[in-house]
Enzyme design. Sequence first.
Site, PDB file in Angstrom:
ATOM      1  N   ASN A   9       0.915  -1.161  -0.046  1.00  0.00           N
ATOM      2  CA  ASN A   9      -0.122  -0.192   0.046  1.00  0.00           C
ATOM      3  C   ASN A   9       0.903   1.367   0.071  1.00  0.00           C
ATOM      4  O   ASN A   9       1.377   1.499   1.063  1.00  0.00           O
ATOM      5  CB  ASN A   9      -0.946  -0.012   1.316  1.00  0.00           C
ATOM      6  CG  ASN A   9      -1.618   1.377   1.511  1.00  0.00           C
ATOM      7  OD1 ASN A   9      -1.868   2.000   0.489  1.00  0.00           O
ATOM      8  ND2 ASN A   9      -2.307   1.445   2.605  1.00  0.00           N
ATOM      9  N   LYS A  11       0.119   4.332  -0.233  1.00  0.00           N
ATOM     10  CA  LYS A  11      -0.661   5.441   0.267  1.00  0.00           C
ATOM     11  C   LYS A  11      -0.361   6.603  -0.698  1.00  0.00           C
ATOM     12  O   LYS A  11      -0.233   6.670  -1.861  1.00  0.00           O
ATOM     13  CB  LYS A  11       0.019   5.715   1.818  1.00  0.00           C
ATOM     14  CG  LYS A  11      -0.092   4.491   2.408  1.00  0.00           C
ATOM     15  CD  LYS A  11       0.112   4.762   4.097  1.00  0.00           C
ATOM     16  CE  LYS A  11       0.166   3.587   4.788  1.00  0.00           C
ATOM     17  NZ  LYS A  11       0.001   3.493   6.327  1.00  0.00           N
ATOM     18  N   HIS A  95      -9.394   0.978   5.013  1.00  0.00           N
ATOM     19  CA  HIS A  95      -8.116   1.240   5.602  1.00  0.00           C
ATOM     20  C   HIS A  95      -8.184   2.213   6.685  1.00  0.00           C
ATOM     21  O   HIS A  95      -9.000   3.134   7.037  1.00  0.00           O
ATOM     22  CB  HIS A  95      -7.062   1.846   4.774  1.00  0.00           C
ATOM     23  CG  HIS A  95      -5.807   1.934   5.464  1.00  0.00           C
ATOM     24  ND1 HIS A  95      -5.232   2.826   6.108  1.00  0.00           N
ATOM     25  CD2 HIS A  95      -4.791   0.880   5.143  1.00  0.00           C
ATOM     26  CE1 HIS A  95      -3.879   2.546   6.339  1.00  0.00           C
ATOM     27  NE2 HIS A  95      -3.516   1.355   5.923  1.00  0.00           N
ATOM     28  N   GLU A  97      -6.892   4.687   7.977  1.00  0.00           N
ATOM     29  CA  GLU A  97      -6.609   5.982   7.728  1.00  0.00           C
ATOM     30  C   GLU A  97      -7.876   6.694   7.062  1.00  0.00           C
ATOM     31  O   GLU A  97      -7.967   7.686   7.285  1.00  0.00           O
ATOM     32  CB  GLU A  97      -5.365   6.202   6.714  1.00  0.00           C
ATOM     33  CG  GLU A  97      -4.068   6.144   7.592  1.00  0.00           C
ATOM     34  CD  GLU A  97      -2.861   5.474   6.869  1.00  0.00           C
ATOM     35  OE1 GLU A  97      -3.076   5.674   5.590  1.00  0.00           O
ATOM     36  OE2 GLU A  97      -1.916   4.953   7.452  1.00  0.00           O
ATOM     37  N   GLU A 167      -5.510  -5.315  10.836  1.00  0.00           N
ATOM     38  CA  GLU A 167      -4.473  -3.957  10.659  1.00  0.00           C
ATOM     39  C   GLU A 167      -4.632  -3.427  12.083  1.00  0.00           C
ATOM     40  O   GLU A 167      -5.318  -2.397  12.031  1.00  0.00           O
ATOM     41  CB  GLU A 167      -4.338  -2.912   9.556  1.00  0.00           C
ATOM     42  CG  GLU A 167      -4.060  -3.844   8.206  1.00  0.00           C
ATOM     43  CD  GLU A 167      -3.577  -2.748   7.400  1.00  0.00           C
ATOM     44  OE1 GLU A 167      -2.155  -2.925   6.672  1.00  0.00           O
ATOM     45  OE2 GLU A 167      -4.026  -1.553   7.150  1.00  0.00           O
ATOM     46  N   GLY A 173       2.303   2.174  10.832  1.00  0.00           N
ATOM     47  CA  GLY A 173       3.418   3.176  10.547  1.00  0.00           C
ATOM     48  C   GLY A 173       4.183   3.509  12.084  1.00  0.00           C
ATOM     49  O   GLY A 173       4.675   4.694  12.211  1.00  0.00           O
ATOM     50  N   SER A 213       3.343  -2.156  10.436  1.00  0.00           N
ATOM     51  CA  SER A 213       4.725  -2.266  10.571  1.00  0.00           C
ATOM     52  C   SER A 213       5.454  -3.688  10.219  1.00  0.00           C
ATOM     53  O   SER A 213       6.429  -4.180  10.921  1.00  0.00           O
ATOM     54  CB  SER A 213       5.352  -1.897  12.133  1.00  0.00           C
ATOM     55  OG  SER A 213       4.717  -0.609  12.225  1.00  0.00           O
TER      56      SER A 213
HETATM   57  C1  PEP Z   1      -0.758   0.203   6.017  1.00  0.00           C
HETATM   58  O1  PEP Z   1      -1.043   1.361   5.923  1.00  0.00           O
HETATM   59  O2  PEP Z   1      -1.689  -0.800   5.499  1.00  0.00           O
HETATM   60  C2  PEP Z   1       0.397  -0.450   6.785  1.00  0.00           C
HETATM   61  C3  PEP Z   1       0.353  -1.520   7.265  1.00  0.00           C
HETATM   62  O3  PEP Z   1       1.445   0.491   6.966  1.00  0.00           O
HETATM   63  P1  PEP Z   1       2.819   0.147   7.550  1.00  0.00           P
HETATM   64  O4  PEP Z   1       3.255  -1.168   6.966  1.00  0.00           O
HETATM   65  O5  PEP Z   1       3.652   1.357   7.398  1.00  0.00           O
HETATM   66  O6  PEP Z   1       2.572   0.049   9.140  1.00  0.00           O
END
Ligand code: PEP
Length: 255
Positions: A9, A11, A95, A97, A167, A173, A213
Amino acid sequence: MRRKIIAGNWKMNNTVTDSLELVRKLSVELKDVKDADIVVCPPFTALYSVGQEIEGSNIKLGAQNLFWEEKGAFTGEISAAMLKDVHCEYVIIGHSERRNIFKETNSNVNKKVKAVIGRGLLPIVCVGEKEEERKANKTFDIICAHIQRALAGLSADDLKGLIVAYEPVWAIGTGVNATAQQAQEVHAFIRDLVAKNFGKEPAAGLRIQYGGSVTPQNISSLIKEPDIDGALVGGASLKADSFLQIVKLSLQPGS
Ligand code: PEP
């Protein structure tokens, strides 16, 4: 045996030039990978160019969002038909976000899931609890609400190809991933919930990714868990080297 699926992803990162540079490296290095689905989800502006670049390769195209209506006066929005037109196969929906910054509700997520399935695309439905919810022992309540409401009104047949991404918001992040044990516990819960709602067969075939992460350092322990079928990768998907390592480590024997 469920086929692994690793998705990046990106973003709101990468111009068209950056996107092409990244995906060219991935397609060369991953050309021999046959045992997993590899998906990149660039920003809307790069979908067409990346789609052209990966045509005929084993990398698939995904979008990060869409609007549920077919077309019309919805300034700034993109429909499932438009995504299909640029050869997207997957769409990330719900997601955290989008839920937290853009105030998407479970009901919005449900409409988007239906729009995606209706066009023959595959949804990657994101679910996950916030840190305070985990601390208040509400993780399973939140996951249950996210799953039940995202999948409301779907049939067992609609679930074919649908992907769930667990998630935890506190892991996205932050550099703090869920442990393999924490993730497995939630993944098993999701599979059980889907079995109760849709039957054992769709639940057994459901692919559940872990996201939050994920790095080359932690993927091996996560992917060994029986209910973890892949990863949704944010930050580490922006660099070819780290994404490549994550894909390769996911496919090692015993994973
Ligand atoms: C995400 O935004 O879907 C995600 C998993 O981000 P990160 O791997 O940076 O934590």
